[in-house]
Design an enzyme around this catalytic site. Structure first.
Site, mmCIF file in Angstrom:
data_model
loop_
_atom_site.group_PDB
_atom_site.id
_atom_site.type_symbol
_atom_site.label_atom_id
_atom_site.label_comp_id
_atom_site.label_asym_id
_atom_site.label_seq_id
_atom_site.Cartn_x
_atom_site.Cartn_y
_atom_site.Cartn_z
ATOM 1 N N LYS A 38 -31.557 12.664 2.283
ATOM 2 C CA LYS A 38 -31.234 11.406 3.143
ATOM 3 C C LYS A 38 -29.551 11.174 2.981
ATOM 4 C CE LYS A 38 -31.942 8.701 -1.110
ATOM 5 N NZ LYS A 38 -32.931 8.001 -1.949
ATOM 6 N N ARG A 136 -39.043 -2.538 -5.775
ATOM 7 C CA ARG A 136 -38.526 -2.397 -4.534
ATOM 8 C C ARG A 136 -39.323 -2.311 -3.445
ATOM 9 N NH1 ARG A 136 -33.809 2.421 -4.291
ATOM 10 N NH2 ARG A 136 -35.722 3.635 -3.888
ATOM 11 N N TYR A 264 0.449 -2.163 3.168
ATOM 12 C CA TYR A 264 0.272 -3.367 3.840
ATOM 13 C C TYR A 264 0.289 -4.648 2.774
ATOM 14 C CZ TYR A 264 -1.432 -1.285 8.289
ATOM 15 O OH TYR A 264 -1.653 -0.528 9.552
ATOM 16 N N MET A 313 -6.610 2.098 6.478
ATOM 17 C CA MET A 313 -8.003 2.670 7.265
ATOM 18 C C MET A 313 -7.638 4.018 7.260
ATOM 19 S SD MET A 313 -9.368 2.217 11.145
ATOM 20 C CE MET A 313 -9.346 0.286 10.898
#
Ligand SMILES: *Cc1c(COP(=O)(O)O)cnc(C)c1O
Length: 368
Positions: A38, A136, A264, A313
Site C-alpha cells: 500500500k 479500528r 521565510y 516547499m
C-alpha cells in the site's frame, strides 16, 4: 552508483530480496507470505516492488484502496491482491480487476453481496476482518454466527480468509494485551470454521508480529515495513536493510553574516558568520516543516548539517559551517546511515511516516 545530480530516491532491490529472505526464514515452510504494498509500497514504487516480489514467489499482495490494486493489475501483477479498506463506490472496479475485498462490517458485507449477486458471481473470494483489540476496523467476535448465516444465503461470495490485526506487536511492554488478541482470534477462527464447515486462510501478524509472536503466524503473515528494511527495534533492524536512500545535491552555498537571517519569516537569525547550503528538497517532497529549525539534519561528507530556518516547499537550507563541501556535491537525507528511522525520530515521528511521505515528484532509481 553514480553520485546524485538531483533529488532521487534510490531503491535497492537486493536489499528488498535480503529482507524478504530474512522474514521468510522466521516462518514455518507452509506459511504463506503476503507483501503489503500500500501507499506506493511505503513510498518506494508499488509496481516495481510488487513485480520484483512476484518473481520471488510471494503468495499474496495487499493494498489499502481499490485504485492501488488497479494500478498493480495494469502493471502485470497476477497474484491475488487483498484490498484492506475498500470503498463501496468502487466495487465494480474491484471486481473487474479481480481484487479481493476485506469485509469488516455488516454494512459492507451486505453491500458487497448485493453487487456480487447482481453480477452473478460465484464463490468470489472475500476476506472477513475481525476486531480483536485495535478498535479500528473489524467485526466483533460475537458476530461470527450471523456472518456465517449471511454467507450461507449466497453462492456469490466465499470467505477465503479470516483475519485480524495486532495493535502493539512491536511493543514488548504490551505482551499480555497481544497474547489476549491472539487468543481471541483463535476462538473466532475455531467458531467460524466450525460454523461454515471449511477452513479459510487465517492471518494476523504484521512485521513485528512475525518477529515477536511466532505462535501467531497461522496460515499466512502480512509484512510491510520489514520488507522495506525496518524491524521496529534496534535488534531487529540489524538483520534488515533499508531499501531506500534519499539523496539530493547542493544547489548554492551562502556566507551568512552576523545579524542576517535565513529563509521565510526569518526563521533562523545568525549571531556569527556561518556557511549554509541550499538543497532542492522541501515539504512538497516529503520533508515536513517539523524537520526545520534545527530539528532534522542531512549528511554531507559523513558530517551532520542541521536544517536551519523553516522548511520551504521546494528547498531547505542547512548549516555547513564545519563541512568542507562545494556546490553540486551529493547530500544524503537518509539511507543506511542515518536511517529513515533515525531522521524520523528527530521530529518525533516514525519511519513509516517519513518514507511514505516522499512525494511522487521525487525520481525513483532502482539498483539491482
Ligand atoms: C499496513 C498493514 C500491515 C503491514 O504492517 P507492517 O507493520 O508494515 O508490517 C499489515 N496488516 C494490515 C491490516 C495493515 O493495515
Amino acid at each position: 552508483m553514480p553520485k546524485a545530480q538531483e533529488t532521487v530516491l534510490e531503491i535497492n532491490l537486493n536489499a528488498l530480496h535480503h529482507n524478504f529472505e530474512h522474514l521468510k526464514s522466521k516462518l514455518q515452510p507452509p506459511t504463506k507470505f503476503l507483501a503489503v504494498v500500500k501507499a506506493y509500497a511505503y513510498g518506494s514504487d508499488a509496481c516495481e516492488i510488487a513485480n520484483y516480489l512476484q518473481d520471488l514467489e510471494v503468495d499474496y499482495f495487499a493494498v489499502a484502496y481499490i485504485n492501488e490494486g488497479m494500478v498493480l493489475r495494469k502493471a502485470g501483477i497476477t497474484k491475488p491482491i487483498l484490498v484492506l479498506h475498500p470503498q463501496t463506490v468502487n466495487f465494480k472496479q474491484l471486481i473487474e480487476h479481480c481484487l479481493e475485498p476485506s469485509l469488516y462490517s455488516f454494512k459492507i458485507l451486505k453491500e458487497f453481496m448485493e453487487v456480487a449477486s447482481a453480477d452473478e458471481l460465484s464463490n468470489y473470494p472475500v476476506h472477513i476482518k475481525f476486531n480483536t483489540g485495535l478498535n479500528r476496523l473489524g467485526f466483533d467476535e460475537k458476530a461470527v454466527d450471523d456472518i456465517v448465516l449471511k454467507l450461507k444465503t449466497s453462492e456469490a461470495i466465499k470467505a477465503k480468509s479470516i483475519f485480524s490485526h495486532l495493535a502493539a506487536s512491536e511493543d514488548l511492554g504490551e505482551k499480555a494485551f497481544t497474547k489476549n488478541q491472539i487468543e481471541r482470534f483463535k476462538t473466532i477462527a475455531n467458531n467460524f470454521t466450525k460454523a461454515i464447515g471449511y477452513k479459510p486462510i487465517l492471518h494476523m501478524c504484521n512485521t513485528s508480529g512475525i518477529l515477536n509472536y511466532p505462535e501467531a503466524h497461522f496460515d499466512m503473515v502480512r509484512s510491510g515495513i520489514g520488507l522495506y528494511g525496518f524491524g521496529n527495534s534496534e535488534k531487529e533492524n540489524q538483520n534488515l536493510q533499508p531499501i531506500g536512500t534519499l539523496k539530493t545535491v547542493i544547489s548554492q552555498i551562502h556566507q551568512i553574516k552576523n545579524g542576517e537571517s535565513v529563509g521565510y519569516n526569518r526563521g533562523f537569525k545568525s549571531n556569527t558568520t556561518i556557511k549554509t547550503a541550499t538543497l532542492p528538497i522541501g515539504h512538497a517532497d516529503g520533508i515536513g516543516r517539523q524537520y526545520g529549525n534545527g530539528k532534522g539534519y542531512v549528511t554531507i561528507n559523513n558530517l551532520k548539517a542541521p536544517i536551519i530556518g523553516n522548511v520551504c516547499m521546494d528547498m531547505i537550507m542547512v548549516d555547513i559551517t564545519h563541512i568542507d563541501c562545494n556546490e553540486g556535491d551529493e547530500v544524503i537525507v537518509f539511507g543506511k546511515n542515518p536511517t529513515a528511522e533515525t531522521i524520523a525520530d528527530t521530529a518525533n515521528t516514525i519511519s513509516y511516516e517519513l518514507i511514505t511521505s516522499i512525494s511522487q515528484r521525487v525520481k525513483r532509481v532502482f539498483l539491482k
